[in-house]
Design a protein around this motif. Structure first.
Motif, short mmCIF file in Angstrom:
data_model
loop_
_atom_site.label_atom_id
_atom_site.label_comp_id
_atom_site.label_asym_id
_atom_site.label_seq_id
_atom_site.Cartn_x
_atom_site.Cartn_y
_atom_site.Cartn_z
N ILE A 131 0.83 -1.21 0.00
CA ILE A 131 0.00 0.00 0.00
C ILE A 131 0.87 1.26 0.00
N LYS A 132 2.00 1.20 0.73
CA LYS A 132 2.92 2.34 0.77
C LYS A 132 3.75 2.46 -0.51
N ARG A 133 3.71 1.41 -1.34
CA ARG A 133 4.44 1.37 -2.62
C ARG A 133 5.96 1.50 -2.42
N ASN A 134 6.49 0.76 -1.42
CA ASN A 134 7.95 0.80 -1.21
C ASN A 134 8.65 -0.45 -1.73
N ASP A 135 7.91 -1.32 -2.41
CA ASP A 135 8.44 -2.52 -3.10
C ASP A 135 8.84 -3.66 -2.16
N GLU A 136 8.70 -3.49 -0.85
CA GLU A 136 9.19 -4.49 0.10
C GLU A 136 8.08 -5.47 0.51
N PHE A 137 7.60 -6.23 -0.46
CA PHE A 137 6.57 -7.23 -0.20
C PHE A 137 6.90 -8.47 -1.01
N THR A 138 6.35 -9.60 -0.57
CA THR A 138 6.77 -10.88 -1.14
C THR A 138 5.62 -11.86 -1.28
N VAL A 139 5.86 -12.88 -2.08
CA VAL A 139 5.02 -14.08 -2.14
C VAL A 139 5.74 -15.16 -1.34
N ASN A 140 5.06 -15.78 -0.39
CA ASN A 140 5.68 -16.79 0.47
C ASN A 140 4.98 -18.14 0.30
N ILE A 141 5.73 -19.16 -0.06
CA ILE A 141 5.17 -20.51 -0.20
C ILE A 141 6.11 -21.49 0.51
N ALA A 142 5.58 -22.19 1.51
CA ALA A 142 6.39 -23.15 2.27
C ALA A 142 5.80 -24.55 2.15
N LEU A 143 6.67 -25.54 2.14
CA LEU A 143 6.27 -26.94 2.17
C LEU A 143 6.52 -27.44 3.59
N ILE A 144 5.46 -27.87 4.25
CA ILE A 144 5.54 -28.30 5.65
C ILE A 144 5.39 -29.81 5.72
N ARG A 145 6.30 -30.47 6.44
CA ARG A 145 6.20 -31.91 6.67
C ARG A 145 6.35 -32.16 8.17
N ASN A 146 5.37 -32.84 8.74
CA ASN A 146 5.39 -33.14 10.18
C ASN A 146 5.64 -31.89 11.01
N ASN A 147 4.93 -30.82 10.64
CA ASN A 147 4.94 -29.54 11.37
C ASN A 147 6.26 -28.76 11.28
N GLU A 148 7.14 -29.17 10.36
CA GLU A 148 8.40 -28.45 10.16
C GLU A 148 8.51 -27.99 8.70
N PRO A 149 9.08 -26.81 8.45
CA PRO A 149 9.26 -26.34 7.07
C PRO A 149 10.45 -27.03 6.43
N VAL A 150 10.22 -27.79 5.37
CA VAL A 150 11.31 -28.52 4.72
C VAL A 150 11.80 -27.83 3.45
N ALA A 151 11.00 -26.93 2.92
CA ALA A 151 11.40 -26.18 1.73
C ALA A 151 10.57 -24.92 1.64
N GLY A 152 11.13 -23.88 1.02
CA GLY A 152 10.40 -22.64 0.92
C GLY A 152 10.81 -21.81 -0.28
N VAL A 153 9.86 -20.99 -0.74
CA VAL A 153 10.08 -20.07 -1.85
C VAL A 153 9.59 -18.70 -1.42
N ILE A 154 10.42 -17.69 -1.60
CA ILE A 154 10.02 -16.30 -1.37
C ILE A 154 10.39 -15.49 -2.61
N TYR A 155 9.42 -14.75 -3.12
CA TYR A 155 9.63 -13.98 -4.35
C TYR A 155 9.17 -12.55 -4.12
N ALA A 156 10.04 -11.60 -4.43
CA ALA A 156 9.70 -10.18 -4.35
C ALA A 156 9.37 -9.71 -5.77
N PRO A 157 8.09 -9.52 -6.09
CA PRO A 157 7.69 -9.30 -7.49
C PRO A 157 8.24 -8.05 -8.15
N VAL A 158 8.53 -7.01 -7.38
CA VAL A 158 9.01 -5.76 -7.98
C VAL A 158 10.52 -5.74 -8.10
N THR A 159 11.23 -6.14 -7.07
CA THR A 159 12.69 -6.11 -7.11
C THR A 159 13.28 -7.31 -7.85
N GLY A 160 12.46 -8.36 -8.04
CA GLY A 160 12.91 -9.53 -8.80
C GLY A 160 13.77 -10.51 -8.01
#
Length: 264
Positions: A95-124
């Motif tokens: 909303i502030k348009r400062n580019d500091e936002f992300t898409v967060n996708i985590a793969l959880i196995r047995n309540n622990e994060p085993v893999a993750g992807v974070i992408y900042a759409p504006v900064t690339g």
């Protein structure tokens, strides 16, 4: 489906969500609504959520998303493998348009994060981490990007950097008195401290890449805010602990709100 193939799907999902987010971000004006928990939401949040659900559908794993239906603990307590998603982390920064936002996708196995992807759409910036393999950062990924490309063309984390200062990264939008007191306590242990303000899960990424030494979060966060970053920082040889600095943050709890934590 093996973890790398699943993460290929997650990378694709994050990039597609990023396209939708940039479309809304480029508008001269966009509507901002307030959810029941008093947090803001925009069309970009919902468009990104829809795009991610479609892209992950072929994995046949449950998806717990901030913008989706939050099933009861009784319905999800037996999930041993699922996706934990924040389609747009850092809506206030969006909303502030400062580019500091992300898409967060985590793969959880047995309540622990085993893999993750974070992408900042504006900064690339694209961050990917898989337990047992490592964490990587790639700038401006192509639309056909997958984990092999990230691993071969990206930067392995953490990067080696010489710093004379102890770097502390904190939220750009959620500073409080308890965090200030934590930082004051650090000053008694380190000769020189540099404070960095950053939005969204990029704070966790900064610890993973070595540009920050610690990220203290004393205040409200939800599981989808931290899961992808947790996987990435852990794959980089670091971790997220509760304030005792021994107990690791866990997921798929009855209460989806995180306790206070320290990334280091």
């Amino acid at each position: 489906m093996e973890v790398i193939k699943l993460i290929d799907k997650a990378i694709n999902a994050a990039l597609l969500a990023g396209i939708k987010i940039r479309e809304v971000y480029s508008l001269a004006d966009f509507e901002v609504q307030v959810k029941d928990d008093q947090t803001p939401v925009t069309l970009a949040d919902q468009y990104a959520h829809d795009e991610i659900l479609k892209a992950l559908e072929s994995t046949h794993l449950p998806v717990l998303s901030e913008e989706g239906i939050h099933l009861s603990f009784q319905e999800r307590k037996n999930w041993d493998f699922f996706w934990l998603v924040d389609p747009l982390d850092g809506t206030k920064e969006f909303i502030k348009r400062n580019d500091e936002f992300t898409v967060n996708i985590a793969l959880i196995r047995n309540n622990e994060p085993v893999a993750g992807v974070i992408y900042a759409p504006v900064t690339g910036e694209l961050y990917v981490g898989i337990q047992g393999i490592g964490a990587f950062k790639l700038f401006n990924p192509a639309e056909n990007c997958n984990f092999q490309i990230v691993q071969l063309s990206g930067i392995k984390l953490p990067e080696k950097a010489k710093r004379n200062e102890f770097a502390v990264v904190v939220s750009r939008s959620h500073m409080n008195q308890e965090t200030k007191e934590y930082i004051e306590n650090l000053k008694s242990k380190h000769e020189s401290i540099r404070l960095i303000n950053k939005g969204s899960s990029l704070k966790i990424c900064m610890v993973a890449e070595g540009t920050a030494d610690v990220y203290p979060k004393i205040g409200k966060t939800m599981e989808w805010d931290t899961a992808a970053g947790h996987a990435i920082v852990k794959a980089a040889g670091k971790n997220i602990f509760l304030q005792d600095l021994k107990t690791e943050l866990t997921y798929n709890k009855e209460d989806l709100q995180n306790p206070n934590f320290i990334v280091k």
